[in-house]
Design a protein around this motif. Structure first.
Motif, PDB file in Angstrom:
ATOM      1  N   ASN A 168      -4.867  -0.385  -2.241  1.00 25.37           N
ATOM      2  CA  ASN A 168      -3.430  -0.508  -1.947  1.00 25.37           C
ATOM      3  C   ASN A 168      -2.596   0.492  -2.739  1.00 25.37           C
TER       4      ASN A 168
ATOM      5  N   MET B 286      -6.408  -2.502   4.241  1.00 24.42           N
ATOM      6  CA  MET B 286      -5.269  -2.770   3.362  1.00 24.42           C
ATOM      7  C   MET B 286      -5.123  -4.268   3.103  1.00 24.42           C
TER       8      MET B 286
ATOM      9  N   CYS C  66      -6.587   2.826   0.580  1.00 29.19           N
ATOM     10  CA  CYS C  66      -6.295   1.610   1.352  1.00 29.19           C
ATOM     11  C   CYS C  66      -6.927   0.371   0.723  1.00 29.19           C
TER      12      CYS C  66
ATOM     13  N   THR D 169       0.837  -1.202   0.000  1.00 25.42           N
ATOM     14  CA  THR D 169       0.000   0.000   0.000  1.00 25.42           C
ATOM     15  C   THR D 169       0.871   1.250   0.000  1.00 25.42           C
TER      16      THR D 169
END
Length: 485
Positions: free
Chosen positions: A433, A463, A430, A112
């Motif tokens: 990523n 994530m 998130c 991420t």
């Protein structure tokens, strides 16, 4: 009945791979005589003990790995790797609390790239390289890496691959999955080395070129400088990053077929790749116009900056050469769309994936036709393959789950006082990523340390679900998963 022993046994084996990663960073730290050496030595010892403990608990395990065990194994592996991977940060004292250390580590392994560090340049070289290693290993997958070097999962290989691989269609380049994994890792290694050499030739130092190459091909985005590649102010470095981000966002199976089998026509016949290229070109032209009109960039600079950011966002790499928070608001919308789309399935990128967008477009087109011709049989085709109805339902379920998670995160961000723009882009960042957010305050060059601990844990979970494509994690919370029958 769950075969927990085989899960413990495999996790124990995998932890020794993490030990090997830590040993490399320990050697670098000892060679340079920096103050993180002891932290790595202690972390290596702790991780070895953890691996021994897991292997001891999993001794005499039945090597049968079912579908449920595979999904649980993959999720636990990422969680446990992140746990042990946080020790170098904590023990060295460069990150002082467990929540931040875990957030930084899982952000690395899921590629991420969000960071709670306000100033990465104060980190010693060992910790910088450790951050890079987490992203490089996480790029194609921790367990997938093991399939390549330790094909010992027995009949569970395919199940593990399905739980960790990205995209709705699992293209096969070789009948043996372990051989396919080796080919994919060979392409990944080839791209990494090529990227590092090009960075070095373009003017980066050896350490920087190695780190940026690994995080570029992993489409991760961790940098050794606070201003990412913008630190160098070098167009050649920017164009190198663009090329290798783009290639890393391309299906590795497609790269194998075209580069190693010589079937170059496959590039142009692949509908997912065509959508990927078209999206990059259209978004680049659109943003270039606004950079020239509103930010008064020179034409070549506007093209380079826009192409760089579009490629970075659509491949979910998240590195940057300019502060997009200073661009026109409409460009944020375009970059957010790129962030949602993602690149190709079977690559190191995150996001919804272009292959799913191709399927959605075909489904919508068929529905339009069905209105005019109610009795027509209209199959959904992607690259001459007919997509079964069950896969279409799974696609829509994935889209619904993806949007639901983003909305939940969006409202959670609003509740803790984050503005609207950052709230939605944090959720997309998130879940896809990507790493950087948009808007002023938590832009690409800012730290995520401002969030309370509860939000960091929420984002850590998002994530992980984004990296494992939601259902691999979400299924663990269903009652049916834990039933004996």
């Amino acid at each position: 009945m769950f075969n927990f022993k085989i899960i413990y046994k495999i996790i124990g084996t995998l932890l020794f791979i993490e030990v090997g990663m830590m040993v490399l960073c320990t050697g670098l730290s000892l060679y340079l005589g920096e103050d993180d050496s002891l932290a790595f030595v202690v972390s290596v010892v702790i991780t070895i003990l953890g691996g021994i403990l897991f292997k001891y608990v999993g001794r005499d395990a039945d090597n049968s790995l079912g579908r449920r065990e595979a999904y649980l194994l993959v999720t636990l592996t990422w969680l446990i790797f992140s746990l042990f991977g946080s020790f170098p940060f904590l023990i060295s004292g460069y990150i002082t609390n467990f929540t931040d250390a875990y957030f930084e580590t899982i952000s690395g392994f899921t590629t991420t790239g969000c960071s709670i560090l306000d100033d990465v340049e104060v980190l010693p070289h060992g910790l910088l390289f450790w951050r890079t290693m987490t992203q490089w290993i996480g790029g194609l997958g921790i367990v997938f890496f093991t399939i390549a070097i330790l094909p010992s999962f027995g009949n569970g290989n395919v199940k593990v691959f399905s739980a960790e691989a990205t995209g709705p269609i699992r293209a096969r380049m070789h009948p043996r999955l372990s051989t396919q994994a080796k080919w994919i890792w060979s392409i990944y290694l080839f791209l990494t080395i090529g990227c590092g050499v090009c960075y070095y030739i373009s003017g980066m130092g050896l350490f920087d070129s190695m780190n940026y190459a690994m995080t570029t091909t992993a489409t991760g985005g961790f940098s050794t400088h606070n201003s990412s590649t913008g630190y160098f102010h070098n167009p050649y470095i920017d164009y190198t990053a663009i090329v290798f981000m783009f290639l890393s966002g391309t299906s590795f199976t497609l790269l194998y077929i075209t580069l190693f089998k010589g079937r170059l026509k496959q590039f142009f016949h692949n509908s997912e790749f065509r959508l990927y290229v078209i999206t990059v070109l259209v978004a680049t032209v659109f943003i270039t116009f606004f950079l020239i009109r509103d930010n008064h960039y020179e034409v070549l600079d506007a093209i380079r900056m826009s192409l760089f950011q579009v490629t970075s966002f659509i491949t979910t790499t998240g590195i940057f050469n300019d502060d997009v928070a200073q661009w026109h608001f409409i460009t944020w919308v375009v970059l957010s769309i790129c962030m949602f789309f993602g690149a190709c399935s079977g690559s190191t990128s995150g996001g919804f994936k272009c292959i799913r967008m191709v399927m959605v477009i075909n489904i919508l087109r068929n529905e339009m036709r069905r209105i005019l011709h109610p009795r027509a049989v209209l199959p959904v085709r992607v690259n001459d393959n007919t997509i079964p109805y069950s896969s279409q339902v799974t696609l829509l379920a994935f889209l619904a789950a993806y949007m639901a998670l983003c909305l939940f995160t969006y409202f959670s961000m609003i509740l803790v006082g984050v503005d609207n723009t950052n709230s939605i882009t944090i959720a997309l960042s998130c879940a896809s990523n990507v790493g950087p957010s948009l808007s002023v305050g938590i832009g690409p060059s800012m730290s995520w340390a401002v969030f309370p601990a509860a939000v960091k844990w929420l984002l850590s979970g998002l994530m992980l679900m984004g990296r494992l494509e939601i259902f691999t994690v979400l299924v663990l919370f269903s009652r049916a998963f834990w039933k004996e029958n």
